[in-house]
Scaffold this active site. Sequence first.
Site, PDB file in Angstrom:
ATOM      1  N   CYS A  90     -10.219  -0.379   5.236  1.00 43.59           N
ATOM      2  CA  CYS A  90      -9.145  -0.506   4.244  1.00 43.59           C
ATOM      3  C   CYS A  90      -9.575  -1.401   3.090  1.00 43.59           C
ATOM      4  O   CYS A  90      -9.547  -2.633   3.207  1.00 43.59           O
ATOM      5  CB  CYS A  90      -7.880  -1.053   4.906  1.00 43.59           C
ATOM      6  SG  CYS A  90      -6.503  -1.219   3.749  1.00 43.59           S
ATOM      7  N   CYS A 140      -6.782  -3.660   1.756  1.00 43.77           N
ATOM      8  CA  CYS A 140      -6.522  -4.826   2.615  1.00 43.77           C
ATOM      9  C   CYS A 140      -7.601  -5.891   2.449  1.00 43.77           C
ATOM     10  O   CYS A 140      -7.299  -7.087   2.393  1.00 43.77           O
ATOM     11  CB  CYS A 140      -6.496  -4.411   4.089  1.00 43.77           C
ATOM     12  SG  CYS A 140      -5.549  -2.929   4.438  1.00 43.77           S
ATOM     13  N   ASP A 141      -8.855  -5.468   2.416  1.00 50.19           N
ATOM     14  CA  ASP A 141      -9.959  -6.420   2.588  1.00 50.19           C
ATOM     15  C   ASP A 141     -10.886  -6.571   1.386  1.00 50.19           C
ATOM     16  O   ASP A 141     -11.763  -7.442   1.399  1.00 50.19           O
ATOM     17  CB  ASP A 141     -10.794  -6.005   3.811  1.00 50.19           C
ATOM     18  CG  ASP A 141      -9.973  -6.023   5.099  1.00 50.19           C
ATOM     19  OD1 ASP A 141      -9.064  -6.867   5.192  1.00 50.19           O
ATOM     20  OD2 ASP A 141     -10.231  -5.194   5.992  1.00 50.19           O
TER      21      ASP A 141
END
Length: 312
Positions: free
Chosen positions: A136, A139-140
């Site tokens: 992701c 997300c990261d």
Amino acid sequence: MEIEKVKCLIIGSGPAGYTAAIYASRAGLKPVLYQGLQPGGQLTITNDVENYPGYPDGVKGPEMMEDFKKQAERFGTDVRYGIATAVDFSGQPHKVTIDDQKVIEADTVIISTGASAKWLGLESEAKLNGNGVSACAVCDGFFYRGQDVAIVGAGDTAAEEATYLANLCKKVYMIVRRDEMRASIIMQERVKKTPNIEILWNSVTDEILGDDVVTGVRVKNALTNETREIPVNGFFVAIGHKPNSDIFADFLNLDENGYIRTIPGTSKTNIDGVFACGDVQDFTYRQAVTAAGSGCMAALDAERYLAANDLH
């Protein structure tokens, strides 16, 4: 086989399932929640969550899911280990078999079984998951700002995530298996016009390098079999997700990729009294906060269904 009757059954325990449980239990529905194969869902393999409101210093994924669980239990949710192995939605009450041993007869069912990221299947990928390997970018990606990263995939999601990473990272290597991408023309053009994305055509990931954290990737040219090692700090896998919806296929409308179809603006499926929330029905956003929001919707939809049908 043992039979148990419940008012509200929740299948799955990520942000969607636990949020549905918080709302359902506070509405007096006495929900029973089965955690499934991966209690806590995808967030349990996520080290740091920094984009969920209310955690100004960030939080570890497993810790956050434990917070969700405690909150659901505080209001009376019966959280259990177990996996739904079969369903029968042919009439009321809805029947769900748990671990092939027990049948739950439920007036309402909330499905929050999530989706699983597809992985390459490399040993090094599993070893470094959460330590530089991610599925992701949204997300990261932030953790790799100003650094070099690689991303594998050739569809719209990979193209979108590569351009997202390019805004944060110094250099993005995009590993594409063939000499063309599957992504839409507009997404391909966007990737090709981004100066800090380098596309490695006809290439496959041979190995992700690093002992404790990702330090690089070894890429093999599929035509010449030549390998090269590229130093990177992050490795993103964007080859798709598989919604965990197989056991519902005989009763629920699924899209061509297996995501449960819901009536837009609701969590309602094609079966009255069966609701879906979280990543099992969301192929677009796939974030913890959107999953939680849809879990709230499912619980409210279930509560209204019970009231309208005098099942309260």
